[in-house]
Design a protein around this motif. Sequence first.
Motif, PDB file in Angstrom:
ATOM      1  N   ALA A  85       0.813  -1.226   0.000  1.00  0.00           N
ATOM      2  CA  ALA A  85       0.000   0.000   0.000  1.00  0.00           C
ATOM      3  C   ALA A  85       0.841   1.269   0.000  1.00  0.00           C
ATOM      4  CB  ALA A  85      -0.947  -0.013   1.200  1.00  0.00           C
ATOM      5  N   GLY A  86       2.068   1.198   0.560  1.00  0.00           N
ATOM      6  CA  GLY A  86       2.929   2.387   0.597  1.00  0.00           C
ATOM      7  C   GLY A  86       3.304   2.864  -0.784  1.00  0.00           C
ATOM      8  N   GLN A  99       0.714   5.417  -1.634  1.00  0.00           N
ATOM      9  CA  GLN A  99       0.472   6.501  -0.659  1.00  0.00           C
ATOM     10  C   GLN A  99       0.658   7.872  -1.293  1.00  0.00           C
ATOM     11  OE1 GLN A  99       3.147   8.478   0.962  1.00  0.00           O
ATOM     12  NE2 GLN A  99       1.613   9.592   2.163  1.00  0.00           N
ATOM     13  N   GLU A 100       1.659   8.043  -2.126  1.00  0.00           N
ATOM     14  CA  GLU A 100       1.900   9.361  -2.740  1.00  0.00           C
ATOM     15  C   GLU A 100       0.946   9.634  -3.906  1.00  0.00           C
ATOM     16  OE1 GLU A 100       5.791   7.702  -2.382  1.00  0.00           O
ATOM     17  OE2 GLU A 100       6.621   9.698  -2.712  1.00  0.00           O
ATOM     18  N   PHE A 110      -2.846   0.878   5.003  1.00  0.00           N
ATOM     19  CA  PHE A 110      -3.756   0.183   5.933  1.00  0.00           C
ATOM     20  C   PHE A 110      -3.368   0.404   7.384  1.00  0.00           C
ATOM     21  CE2 PHE A 110      -6.402  -1.960   3.004  1.00  0.00           C
ATOM     22  CZ  PHE A 110      -5.635  -2.136   1.866  1.00  0.00           C
ATOM     23  N   ARG A 111      -2.037   0.370   7.651  1.00  0.00           N
ATOM     24  CA  ARG A 111      -1.619   0.323   9.062  1.00  0.00           C
ATOM     25  C   ARG A 111      -0.941   1.606   9.545  1.00  0.00           C
ATOM     26  NH1 ARG A 111      -1.617  -4.329   6.582  1.00  0.00           N
ATOM     27  NH2 ARG A 111      -2.885  -5.984   7.499  1.00  0.00           N
ATOM     28  N   TRP A 129      -7.131   0.726   8.455  1.00  0.00           N
ATOM     29  CA  TRP A 129      -7.544  -0.073   9.627  1.00  0.00           C
ATOM     30  C   TRP A 129      -7.550   0.746  10.915  1.00  0.00           C
ATOM     31  CZ3 TRP A 129      -9.913  -2.596   6.550  1.00  0.00           C
ATOM     32  CH2 TRP A 129      -9.430  -3.516   5.639  1.00  0.00           C
ATOM     33  N   GLN A 177       0.459  -6.401  -3.782  1.00  0.00           N
ATOM     34  CA  GLN A 177      -0.641  -6.734  -2.878  1.00  0.00           C
ATOM     35  C   GLN A 177      -1.800  -5.747  -3.087  1.00  0.00           C
ATOM     36  OE1 GLN A 177       0.874  -7.743   1.330  1.00  0.00           O
ATOM     37  NE2 GLN A 177       2.604  -6.665   0.403  1.00  0.00           N
ATOM     38  N   HIS A 215      -3.673  -9.946  -4.502  1.00  0.00           N
ATOM     39  CA  HIS A 215      -4.918  -9.786  -3.734  1.00  0.00           C
ATOM     40  C   HIS A 215      -6.078  -9.388  -4.621  1.00  0.00           C
ATOM     41  CE1 HIS A 215      -2.431  -9.105   0.197  1.00  0.00           C
ATOM     42  NE2 HIS A 215      -2.389 -10.345  -0.242  1.00  0.00           N
ATOM     43  N   THR A 233       5.604  -1.962   1.911  1.00  0.00           N
ATOM     44  CA  THR A 233       4.777  -2.957   2.593  1.00  0.00           C
ATOM     45  C   THR A 233       5.313  -3.178   4.004  1.00  0.00           C
ATOM     46  OG1 THR A 233       3.872  -5.220   2.520  1.00  0.00           O
ATOM     47  CG2 THR A 233       6.113  -4.900   1.648  1.00  0.00           C
ATOM     48  N   SER A 234       4.364  -3.431   4.930  1.00  0.00           N
ATOM     49  CA  SER A 234       4.771  -3.657   6.323  1.00  0.00           C
ATOM     50  C   SER A 234       5.260  -5.092   6.515  1.00  0.00           C
ATOM     51  CB  SER A 234       3.584  -3.396   7.254  1.00  0.00           C
ATOM     52  OG  SER A 234       2.480  -4.206   6.863  1.00  0.00           O
ATOM     53  N   VAL A 284       1.455  -9.385   6.363  1.00  0.00           N
ATOM     54  CA  VAL A 284       0.355 -10.247   5.916  1.00  0.00           C
ATOM     55  C   VAL A 284       0.890 -11.340   4.990  1.00  0.00           C
ATOM     56  CG1 VAL A 284      -1.820 -10.297   4.622  1.00  0.00           C
ATOM     57  CG2 VAL A 284      -1.339  -8.417   6.192  1.00  0.00           C
ATOM     58  N   ASN A 321      11.272   2.043   1.936  1.00  0.00           N
ATOM     59  CA  ASN A 321      10.231   2.323   2.929  1.00  0.00           C
ATOM     60  C   ASN A 321      10.757   3.453   3.820  1.00  0.00           C
ATOM     61  OD1 ASN A 321       8.402   2.152   5.167  1.00  0.00           O
ATOM     62  ND2 ASN A 321       7.978   0.008   4.599  1.00  0.00           N
ATOM     63  N   GLU A 326       9.891   4.023   6.780  1.00  0.00           N
ATOM     64  CA  GLU A 326       9.914   3.585   8.181  1.00  0.00           C
ATOM     65  C   GLU A 326      10.822   2.365   8.343  1.00  0.00           C
ATOM     66  OE1 GLU A 326       7.308   6.564   8.862  1.00  0.00           O
ATOM     67  OE2 GLU A 326       8.182   5.262  10.405  1.00  0.00           O
ATOM     68  N   ASP A 359      10.586  -0.795   9.416  1.00  0.00           N
ATOM     69  CA  ASP A 359       9.356  -1.530   9.672  1.00  0.00           C
ATOM     70  C   ASP A 359       9.584  -2.855  10.384  1.00  0.00           C
ATOM     71  OD1 ASP A 359       6.918  -0.295   7.610  1.00  0.00           O
ATOM     72  OD2 ASP A 359       6.543  -1.465   9.428  1.00  0.00           O
ATOM     73  N   ALA A 388       8.580   5.937  -1.888  1.00  0.00           N
ATOM     74  CA  ALA A 388       8.698   5.296  -3.202  1.00  0.00           C
ATOM     75  C   ALA A 388       8.845   6.324  -4.311  1.00  0.00           C
ATOM     76  CB  ALA A 388       7.453   4.436  -3.448  1.00  0.00           C
TER      77      ALA A 388
END
Length: 263
Positions: free
Chosen positions: A34-35, A38-39, A45-46, A53, A112, A130, A205-206, A209, A230, A232, A234, A248
């Motif tokens: 998902a990251g 983001q831009e 999600f997290r 979430w 994903q 997904h 991605t974190s 999952v 990333n 972060e 993570d 990214a």
Amino acid sequence: MDDLVAGTVTERDAVEAAARALAAARRVVVATGAGMSQESGIPTFRDAVSGMWSRFDPDDLATPAAFARDPARVFGWYAWRRRLMRAAEPHTGYDALVALEALVPDVVVVTQNIDGLHRRAGSRRVVELHGSLDRFVCAGALHPYPAEAVPESAADGAVAPPVCPQCGALVRPAVVWFGEMLPETAVRAAWEAAARCDVMLVVGTSGLVYPAAALPQIAGDAGATVVEVNPEADEGSWPALIRCRGRAGVVLPALVERLRRHR
Ligand code: APR
């Protein structure tokens, strides 16, 4: 590039090291979460504040039981997300991944994400682990349903799902809900690509999952250089040999620009 210049020397070195690994690579897998979007304005999600979430409960919206319990609520949430995704544009990081295809013989994107942005940006080989919010099926016999006939929604309120004209079952998004199996063909393609790549870029991605989170380990165990992009540090536990701490949309263009110098 500014983010990197502002960053520590390791960020610049990390991008340089990643560019060298790409310059020597024949097969590259880009595993995105998902990251990556983001831009482009699509929430992750997290993220503690803006993550999906943190505002919605996945048990109420992203499981088969939730759809059986309240189909209009679930379908409306996805109709709202589909509107968000269709309003989004791929950012420069997506363009960098398209440019990578001209610099490396074999590039496969394994995502994903269900937003379709890699395809819209022009990436030619995209594996959607997904599923996709560009595709709809019925919950009965999985009969395809035309996405253009699906109502979009400006808010995340309830929207009654259409009914399948072939079998009368309710129509649902062709995405993987929690507790469901991933599409077999996608899994096989992703696992094969991960097991034989020379470099895996893990972007946004974190790594929490599974089974998607297993891909970096598969690549690393097979001898690939794993590069994480990333902002972060993570909780992802894969053997990231090179960590590029940045967004990214900043790191990927910098990476491709450095790779061109090595060509
Ligand atoms: N660039 C790169 N990475 C970013 C950016 C950015 N601009 N912004 C955020 N990130 C990172 C975050 O630091 C985090 O590590 O992206 C990651 C997003 O993690 P998640 O929100 O957990 O998303 P993801 O890893 O894709 O989730 C996996 O979980 O809920 C399910 O099906 C859903 O596919 C999703 C899966």
